[in-house]
Design an enzyme around this catalytic site. Structure first.
Site, PDB file in Angstrom:
ATOM      1  N   LYS A 116      61.948  26.111  -8.104  1.00 22.22           N
ATOM      2  CA  LYS A 116      61.648  27.194  -7.176  1.00 22.22           C
ATOM      3  C   LYS A 116      60.648  28.198  -7.734  1.00 22.22           C
ATOM      4  O   LYS A 116      59.892  28.812  -6.982  1.00 22.22           O
ATOM      5  CB  LYS A 116      62.940  27.893  -6.757  1.00 22.22           C
ATOM      6  N   ARG A 291      61.141  16.171   1.867  1.00 26.04           N
ATOM      7  CA  ARG A 291      61.901  15.056   2.444  1.00 26.04           C
ATOM      8  C   ARG A 291      62.133  15.342   3.919  1.00 26.04           C
ATOM      9  O   ARG A 291      61.760  16.391   4.446  1.00 26.04           O
ATOM     10  CB  ARG A 291      63.258  14.925   1.740  1.00 26.04           C
TER      11      ARG A 291
END
Length: 447
Positions: A116, A291
């Site tokens: 992140k 994804r």
């Protein structure tokens, strides 16, 4: 195009991928644990291979077993689905090294967006707005205090390698910060094996808005609009809708164009989702999921575009089948995640499905691998079905959703259907007046 695809997942998403492959004339290989021997995707696939016992680490997370299954079956490509190995860069690389095509982005992009801190740095370099915070991981408490005072309390301490709300702590003031750092680091270490944390400005009433991206290896990038995923409990999404009732046309256009321009510069390939917090007319990037998303059907319902089909085509080297100008947005769609859990205590409720009746009718879609006589195992995520409803307007969609939830019956186990029935009757939800903290208060109030 591929002749045979191995689906490295289970449940409704495995069945969803099987259906897309079937419609493209592609044969499928299902992999399964011993607990999933009677699963619907196993029954419908052209071939199936058992890859281990029930625990995920010995089956669906067992990379050598999955690659061996692909070799035995003679598959051309592997689709990782959602969860499990879908954002595992090592697996993506191993798939390619063993001569198969990974139906997803490059391992490098998975690695970058999986961290992140690195993802936030990348967003800045791509001119994507980010939440004010530290430039990277915080090394010590003194540095943390300096950054917190600079951006202003309250602040959010977040695990650099986090997800699902783990390794996240709020510090309302300087008195809370040291303890929040200690707790977040410990939780991050326990869950991700990495205790690195960073700081962000804590937004008090944001919406969670995400932009669906599709990109090919020829430089083409499009977006399929936004999804509002603000209804969350413990950072887990419960209901999603598209378009968001919180955005106006100019905001919608601006964030879509920002996302596509960034992904074009990034050189991204495949399906992906950029997630933002939205408050007071401003967007702030929080992460990117490299994804397919659980909530992808709401985008499909308002655009008519099969995201899995496009994923497969792009992985095979084909260009996207349409340009941005070809994407049209029609009506409204809402998805309810149906979990095998108590609507009161939220405790998991695995067991035998004694009866099953899915709703139907115009604008109603159910993505599920359930059937009467199926035993929901206790080893995996509690998501057992997704009810997706569309209508020409949000009001029509809500009325249709209410009717569909009344029809939906799953016997033998507890589910979250009663909670959804109560949720969509709440005045705040009907008015579209909610943020990411609203659901927690709603559940606690029992209103």
């Amino acid at each position: 195009m591929f002749e045979k695809v191995l689906i490295a997942n289970r449940g409704e998403i495995a069945l969803r991928i099987h259906r897309a492959c079937r419609e493209m004339g592609i044969r499928t290989v299902a992999v399964h644990s011993t607990a999933d021997a009677d699963a619907m995707h196993v029954r419908l696939a052209d071939e199936s291979v058992c890859i281990g016992p029930p625990p995920s680490r010995q089956s669906y997370l067992n990379m050598p077993a999955i690659l061996s299954a692909a070799t035995i079956a003679g598959a051309d490509a592997i689709h990782p689905g959602i969860g499990f190995l879908s954002e595992n860069a090592q697996f993506a690389a191993m798939v390619e090294e063993h001569g198969f095509t990974f139906i997803g982005p490059s391992p490098e992009h998975i690695t970058l967006m999986g961290d992140k801190v690195a993802a936030k740095d990348a967003a800045r370099s791509l001119n994507i707005p980010v939440v004010p915070g530290s430039d990277g991981a915080i090394d010590n408490d003194v540095e943390a205090m300096r950054v917190a005072e600079e951006i202003g309390f309250p602040v959010l301490v977040k695990a650099a390698a986090g997800g699902g709300g783990k390794g996240m702590k709020v510090a309302e003031s300087s008195n809370d910060l040291v303890q929040a750092l200690s707790l977040a680091r410990a939780e991050a270490k326990a869950n991700f094996g990495n205790d690195a944390v960073y700081l962000e400005k804590y937004l008090s009433h944001p919406r969670h808005i995400e932009i669906q991206i599709l990109a090919d290896s020829h430089g083409n990038v499009i977006h399929l609009g936004e999804r509002d995923c603000s209804l969350q409990r413990r950072h887990q999404k419960l209901l999603e809708e598209a378009p968001s009732p919180a955005l106006n046309a100019s905001q919608r256009t601006a964030i879509g164009e920002t996302a596509t321009a960034a992904m074009r510069r990034f050189g991204y390939r495949g399906a992906g989702t950029l997630e933002f917090l939205f408050q007071d007319g401003e967007f702030y990037f929080i992460e990117m999921n490299t994804r397919l998303q659980v909530e992808h059907p709401v985008s499909e319902m308002i655009t008519g575009i099969d995201l899995v089909r496009e994923q497969i085509r792009v992985a095979a080297g084909a260009p996207l089948s349409l340009a941005q100008d070809d994407v049209t947005f029609n009506g409204h769609a809402i998805e309810c995640r149906i979990n095998a859990e108590s609507s009161e205590t939220f405790l998991p409720s695995p067991g035998l499905v004694t009866d099953y009746h899915a709703p139907g009718g115009l604008g109603v879609r159910v993505d599920s691998a359930l059937y009467a006589g199926y035993r929901v195992p206790s080893h995996y995520d509690s998501l057992i079905a997704k009810l997706i409803v569309s209508g020409s307007s949000r009001n029509e969609c809500l009325m249709r959703l209410r009717r569909a939830l009344e029809e939906f019956f799953i016997g033998g186990i507890e589910t979250s259907i009663p909670l959804h029935r109560r949720l969509i009757a709440a005045p705040d939800f009907i008015n579209g007046d909610y943020d990411i903290r609203w659901l927690e208060k709603f559940v606690a109030s029992k209103e």
